[in-house]
Design an enzyme around this catalytic site. Structure first.
Site, short mmCIF file in Angstrom:
data_model
loop_
_atom_site.label_atom_id
_atom_site.label_comp_id
_atom_site.label_asym_id
_atom_site.label_seq_id
_atom_site.Cartn_x
_atom_site.Cartn_y
_atom_site.Cartn_z
N ARG A 125 0.82 -1.24 0.00
CA ARG A 125 0.00 0.00 0.00
C ARG A 125 0.84 1.27 0.00
NH1 ARG A 125 -3.13 -3.02 3.80
NH2 ARG A 125 -4.81 -4.06 2.68
N LYS A 147 3.25 11.21 -11.86
CA LYS A 147 2.40 10.33 -12.66
C LYS A 147 3.14 9.00 -12.83
CE LYS A 147 -0.50 13.34 -15.48
NZ LYS A 147 -0.83 13.79 -16.85
N GLU A 189 9.94 16.78 -25.62
CA GLU A 189 9.31 17.25 -24.38
C GLU A 189 9.91 18.57 -23.92
OE1 GLU A 189 6.60 15.81 -23.34
OE2 GLU A 189 6.72 13.63 -23.40
N LYS A 231 7.55 22.64 -15.28
CA LYS A 231 6.70 21.53 -14.83
C LYS A 231 6.34 21.72 -13.35
CE LYS A 231 5.56 16.78 -15.09
NZ LYS A 231 5.69 15.50 -15.77
N GLU A 241 -4.23 16.93 -12.04
CA GLU A 241 -4.78 17.26 -13.36
C GLU A 241 -6.29 17.51 -13.34
OE1 GLU A 241 -2.71 15.34 -16.65
OE2 GLU A 241 -4.53 15.45 -17.83
N ARG A 245 -2.90 21.15 -15.44
CA ARG A 245 -1.83 20.19 -15.74
C ARG A 245 -1.98 19.57 -17.12
NH1 ARG A 245 1.18 15.72 -11.87
NH2 ARG A 245 2.44 14.85 -13.55
N ASN A 249 0.19 18.00 -21.75
CA ASN A 249 -0.11 16.97 -22.75
C ASN A 249 -0.23 17.55 -24.15
OD1 ASN A 249 -0.22 14.31 -21.66
ND2 ASN A 249 -1.89 15.03 -20.36
N HIS A 252 0.16 15.29 -27.11
CA HIS A 252 0.07 13.90 -26.64
C HIS A 252 -1.19 13.19 -27.11
CE1 HIS A 252 3.38 15.27 -24.21
NE2 HIS A 252 3.48 14.15 -23.55
N HIS A 256 -0.37 9.84 -28.54
CA HIS A 256 -0.79 8.56 -27.94
C HIS A 256 -1.51 7.70 -28.96
CE1 HIS A 256 -0.64 10.17 -23.51
NE2 HIS A 256 0.55 9.91 -24.00
N HIS A 269 8.10 7.36 -27.64
CA HIS A 269 7.09 8.28 -27.10
C HIS A 269 7.38 9.72 -27.53
CE1 HIS A 269 4.27 10.09 -24.30
NE2 HIS A 269 5.26 10.82 -23.80
P1 NAD Z 1 12.64 4.64 -22.13
O1 NAD Z 1 12.44 4.58 -20.68
O2 NAD Z 1 12.14 3.51 -22.96
O3 NAD Z 1 14.20 4.86 -22.42
C1 NAD Z 1 14.62 4.96 -23.73
C2 NAD Z 1 15.73 3.95 -24.07
O4 NAD Z 1 16.97 4.47 -23.61
C3 NAD Z 1 15.57 2.59 -23.45
O5 NAD Z 1 16.03 1.62 -24.33
C4 NAD Z 1 16.49 2.67 -22.23
O6 NAD Z 1 16.93 1.43 -21.79
C5 NAD Z 1 17.61 3.49 -22.78
N1 NAD Z 1 18.40 4.25 -21.83
C6 NAD Z 1 17.96 4.90 -20.74
N2 NAD Z 1 18.94 5.63 -20.22
C7 NAD Z 1 20.02 5.44 -21.00
C8 NAD Z 1 21.34 5.95 -20.97
N3 NAD Z 1 21.71 6.88 -20.10
N4 NAD Z 1 22.22 5.51 -21.90
C9 NAD Z 1 21.82 4.61 -22.84
N5 NAD Z 1 20.58 4.13 -22.94
C10 NAD Z 1 19.70 4.54 -22.02
O7 NAD Z 1 11.98 5.97 -22.76
P2 NAD Z 1 11.86 7.48 -22.24
O8 NAD Z 1 11.80 8.28 -23.46
O9 NAD Z 1 12.85 7.79 -21.20
O10 NAD Z 1 10.44 7.50 -21.51
C11 NAD Z 1 9.26 7.26 -22.24
C12 NAD Z 1 8.19 6.83 -21.26
O11 NAD Z 1 7.96 7.87 -20.34
C13 NAD Z 1 6.87 6.50 -21.92
O12 NAD Z 1 6.37 5.30 -21.40
C14 NAD Z 1 5.97 7.67 -21.52
O13 NAD Z 1 4.63 7.30 -21.42
C15 NAD Z 1 6.55 8.03 -20.19
N6 NAD Z 1 6.27 9.41 -19.78
C16 NAD Z 1 5.78 9.60 -18.55
C17 NAD Z 1 5.55 10.89 -18.09
C18 NAD Z 1 5.08 11.10 -16.69
O14 NAD Z 1 4.73 12.23 -16.35
N7 NAD Z 1 5.08 10.08 -15.85
C19 NAD Z 1 5.84 11.98 -18.90
C20 NAD Z 1 6.37 11.75 -20.18
C21 NAD Z 1 6.59 10.43 -20.60
N1 GLY Z 2 3.76 14.57 -18.81
C1 GLY Z 2 2.48 15.04 -18.46
C2 GLY Z 2 2.29 15.26 -17.00
O1 GLY Z 2 3.16 15.01 -16.21
O2 GLY Z 2 1.26 15.70 -16.63
#
Ligand code: NAD
Ligand code: GLY
Length: 368
Positions: A125, A147, A189, A231, A241, A245, A249, A252, A256, A269
């Site tokens: 939890r 998030k 982003e 942010k 949100e 917030r 997006n 997005h 998406h 992404h």
């Molecule tokens: P990812 O986590 O898939 O990382 C991208 C790639 O880079 C992967 O293959 C990873 O293993 C590799 N990698 C990571 N760090 C590295 C490094 N320093 N050197 C070499 N390789 C490395 O992708 P991302 O772009 O970081 O994140 C995308 C995700 O984030 C999506 O799922 C998206 O929905 C999510 N997201 C969430 C929020 C939020 O607010 N929570 C906001 C934006 C995106």
């Molecule tokens: N990346 C969108 C949010 O954090 O709200």
């Protein structure tokens, strides 16, 4: 090596407030974690790509504070951001006897951060967690704001929780090993923050784009800092949100649809968001909010960042219809009406519905 914190941005959420440290030599330095609560277990959650690069250094730094430092290595990739992989985290935590004071450390990009955060929100939890983002995208966006979640085959990030970390450690040095395609995805982003909140920052990105692509550390650190400041300003006003917030997006809703329509992982992404911003800018133009010059300025910047500006075809017989169907599943939709984030030319964004016919025009114009 000595730790070098270039800047600290605060997320102000009352008792859930936390700092984001941005700098060099941070993640592998014990003093970066000195403020965290004591616990018998620290668990580093990472993936098969990041683990050989950075897990040893993080675990060694954590060893100065915690009697037991464990490692959980997940398969890499957006296609693994699902229940199965989430359950692998729970299996590991239970198997290692982790109690409710255990602290999780998300070491990796947004996929690892989102999944580790969701695991932390629900294991026993709720246990504390720390974000150690290693992609540009995760440093400027996903590690901040709480998030967390996983994808569902019917929609992106559909299952999850708002759950804030205790600390975010953005070590710019980790971006050296990031593949160029991932760097560009992160720039999407970064660019996003300009049109929605700060046209001065948009000017700065245009002037410094080459330095960012060349991984100049000062340029990267400033991009991370300014992105996190914006942010923080948004999340501090609207953590869950209820309204504001949603501007984060921008791009997005279309993005998406691309990710879900192609299958997760086909486009990154950030690539989908970059192209989605082009579509959202055209929609804003059709709604009379921006002129063609602004759309072409933004499109040019997105292209220079190495991002796609033409969307994929998701259905040979009715591509726009497929985009519309997928976008109706977006979390911002209300009673089946798609709500888009649109921009004006003053650095502001807001939510608007749009007639299907107008959305169809935009998709037709912006897809291959
Ligand atoms: P990812 O986590 O898939 O990382 C991208 C790639 O880079 C992967 O293959 C990873 O293993 C590799 N990698 C990571 N760090 C590295 C490094 N320093 N050197 C070499 N390789 C490395 O992708 P991302 O772009 O970081 O994140 C995308 C995700 O984030 C999506 O799922 C998206 O929905 C999510 N997201 C969430 C929020 C939020 O607010 N929570 C906001 C934006 C995106
Ligand atoms: N990346 C969108 C949010 O954090 O709200």
């Amino acid at each position: 090596m000595t730790k070098s914190t270039l800047s600290t941005v605060s997320i102000d959420l009352g008792e859930r407030s936390y700092p984001i440290h941005i700098g060099s030599n941070l993640f592998g330095t014990a003093s970066s974690y000195a403020s965290l609560p004591k616990a018998s277990h620290a668990v580093v959650v990472t993936n098969t790509t990041v683990s050989p690069l950075y897990a040893d250094a993080l675990m060694s730094a954590l060893g100065a504070h915690y009697p037991a430092v464990e490692l959980v290595v997940l398969p890499d990739g957006e296609s693994n951001k699902n229940w199965q992989t989430l359950n692998d985290i729970f299996d590991a935590l239970l198997g290692k006897g982790c109690d409710r004071k255990t602290i999780l450390f998300a070491l990796g990009g947004g996929v690892i951060g989102d999944m580790t955060g969701f695991a932390a929100a629900s294991y026993m939890r709720g246990v504390p967690f720390v974000q150690v983002p290693t992609t540009l995208l995760s440093q400027v966006d996903s590690s901040v704001g709480g998030k967390t979640g996983i994808n569902h085959p019917l929609g992106k990030n559909m299952i999850g929780a708002f759950y804030q970390p205790l600390l975010v450690v953005c070590d710019i040095d980790t971006l050296i090993t990031l593949p160029a395609r991932e760097l560009s995805a992160g720039l999407a982003e970064v660019i996003k923050y300009g049109p929605i909140a700060d046209l001065g920052f948009l000017d700065w990105i245009e002037a410094n784009l080459q330095a960012l692509l060349d991984r100049n550390p000062e340029a990267l650190a400033y991009a991370v800092q300014r992105s996190c400041e914006i942010k923080s300003w948004v999340v501090g006003q609207d953590e869950r949100e209820a309204g504001l917030r949603a501007i984060l997006n921008f791009g997005h809703t279309f993005g998406h649809a691309i990710e879900a329509g192609l299958g997760y992982g086909e486009w990154l992404h950030g690539e989908a968001v970059g192209c989605g911003m082009v579509m959202a800018a055209h929609l804003s133009q059709r709604l009379g909010l921006v002129d063609a010059g602004f759309v072409s300025r933004l499109t040019g910047l997105i292209a220079r960042a190495g991002l796609p500006i033409k969307g994929p075809s998701l259905d040979a017989s009715d591509n726009a219809g497929r985009y519309l169907d997928l976008m109706r599943l977006d979390k911002k939709s209300e009673a089946g009406e798609i709500r888009f984030v649109v921009i004006d030319e003053t650095g502001h964004a807001f939510m608007r519905g749009a007639p299907d016919a107008v959305v169809r025009e935009v998709v037709d114009l912006c897809c291959i």
